[in-house]
Scaffold this motif. Structure first.
Motif, PDB file in Angstrom:
ATOM      1  N   ILE A 163       0.936  -1.173  -0.262  1.00 11.59           N
ATOM      2  CA  ILE A 163      -0.047  -0.047   0.014  1.00 11.59           C
ATOM      3  C   ILE A 163       0.912   1.318   0.088  1.00 11.59           C
ATOM      4  O   ILE A 163       0.449   2.262  -0.626  1.00 11.59           O
ATOM      5  N   GLY A 164       2.111   1.099   0.736  1.00 14.26           N
ATOM      6  CA  GLY A 164       2.998   2.280   0.606  1.00 14.26           C
ATOM      7  C   GLY A 164       3.515   2.910  -0.772  1.00 14.26           C
ATOM      8  O   GLY A 164       3.337   3.847  -1.024  1.00 14.26           O
ATOM      9  N   LEU A 165       3.532   1.636  -1.532  1.00 15.46           N
ATOM     10  CA  LEU A 165       3.905   1.980  -2.976  1.00 15.46           C
ATOM     11  C   LEU A 165       2.906   2.794  -3.882  1.00 15.46           C
ATOM     12  O   LEU A 165       3.011   3.629  -4.627  1.00 15.46           O
ATOM     13  N   ALA A 166       1.637   2.153  -3.638  1.00 11.07           N
ATOM     14  CA  ALA A 166       0.358   2.798  -4.243  1.00 11.07           C
ATOM     15  C   ALA A 166       0.256   4.123  -3.626  1.00 11.07           C
ATOM     16  O   ALA A 166      -0.178   4.905  -4.613  1.00 11.07           O
ATOM     17  N   ARG A 167       0.395   4.377  -2.609  1.00  9.50           N
ATOM     18  CA  ARG A 167       0.375   5.717  -2.150  1.00  9.50           C
ATOM     19  C   ARG A 167       1.268   6.787  -2.806  1.00  9.50           C
ATOM     20  O   ARG A 167       1.128   7.944  -2.961  1.00  9.50           O
TER      21      ARG A 167
END
Ligand code: R5P
Length: 281
Positions: A163-167
């Protein structure tokens, strides 16, 4: 001087360009018994070895390039591992298994003063090196190839870990929501995706992960999103390993487009991580 591994020739050239460093002449040979040798013609003072390790042979080649640089007189060796193979084996999941990431990190540490690696699966893998090691964040650059016209975009990771990459991609894109699915892996090629409650009908969805390996995770996610009426589904990742028939699986699932970075040099490597590495170098 930039010293390229055989799997990172284009990235090494891009890094030499961005940093204004020279690019060493490197020869890659294979002997009749299958053993390989990578050697340098130049004598760098500070060698920056840039070598992704998507194969076992690439790991040996990286060790050879570090050693060749020292033999040629380098007083300082920095090792850039754009894609670190075995990084997902970062713990012993069952008794008797090796911590492979630690084993390769220790070996790599013996030939270098410093290590940089791009968006490893777990940043904690850097702790396995016995020399200073840093993770280079590059995911934000995955927003660059996306069209400006995405409709009500949703940036989605196929599991909570990404999710950090998506953010990062959403923030770099400048608008859009983020969310993640739940994933359960049943085998090397079988995953079960549990969608979130996010509404995807008539929206453009950008799936973001660190690695696309067999394509099972992403193709299952694409299929779920298309079933739920997404307008189009883009697949993007930092490391486009794309093993076996991964691309075919994604195409059959109905993906709009697939792209990644040049940490692994593939036809879909549309984004260069050279500027991100240069910033940290
Ligand atoms: C694992 O958690 C990684 O973040 C990726 O989701 C995984 O490596 C993708 O593998 P595959 O493409 O084989 O499903």
């Amino acid at each position: 001087m930039i010293v390229a591994g055989s799997h990172s020739q284009a990235l090494a050239a891009a890094l030499a360009d961005v940093t204004d460093h020279d690019l060493a002449a490197v020869e890659y040979e294979q002997f009749p018994d299958g053993e390989r040798m990578a050697s340098l013609d130049d004598a760098p003072d500070h060698a920056v070895v840039v070598a992704a390790t998507p194969t076992d042979a690439a790991h040996v080649e990286l060790l050879q390039l570090q050693d060749a640089a020292r033999e040629a007189g380098a007083s300082q060796v920095t090792t850039v591992i754009p894609y670190m193979g075995y990084a997902r084996q970062d713990r012993a999941f069952e008794t008797g298994e090796p911590v492979s990431a630690r084993a390769v990190a220790r070996a790599i540490s013996t030939g270098t003063d410093r290590v940089l690696t791009v968006d490893p699966h777990e940043p904690a893998v850097c702790d396995y090196f016995t020399v200073p090691a840093e993770a280079v964040p590059a995911a934000g650059r995955l927003a660059d190839p996306l069209p400006d016209t995405l409709v009500d975009p949703l940036f989605l990771s196929p599991d909570e870990g990404a999710i950090g990459l998506a953010r990062s991609v959403a923030e770099a894109y400048g608008r859009g929501e983020t969310d993640y699915f739940e994933k359960e892996r049943h085998s090397g090629t079988e995953v079960e995706i549990t969608p979130s409650d996010a509404s995807v009908a008539d929206r453009d969805v950008v799936l973001v992960d660190d690695i696309v390996a067999t394509g099972s995770t992403m193709s299952e996610s694409v299929a779920v999103l298309n079933d739920r009426g997404a307008q189009s589904v883009y697949v993007t990742c930092v490391h486009p390993l794309l093993a076996r028939n991964a691309h075919l699986k994604l195409a059959r699932a109905g993906v709009e487009t697939v792209f990644g970075t040049d940490t692994i040099e593939r036809p879909v490597s549309e984004v260069s991580v050279a500027p991100a590495i240069a910033d940290t170098l």
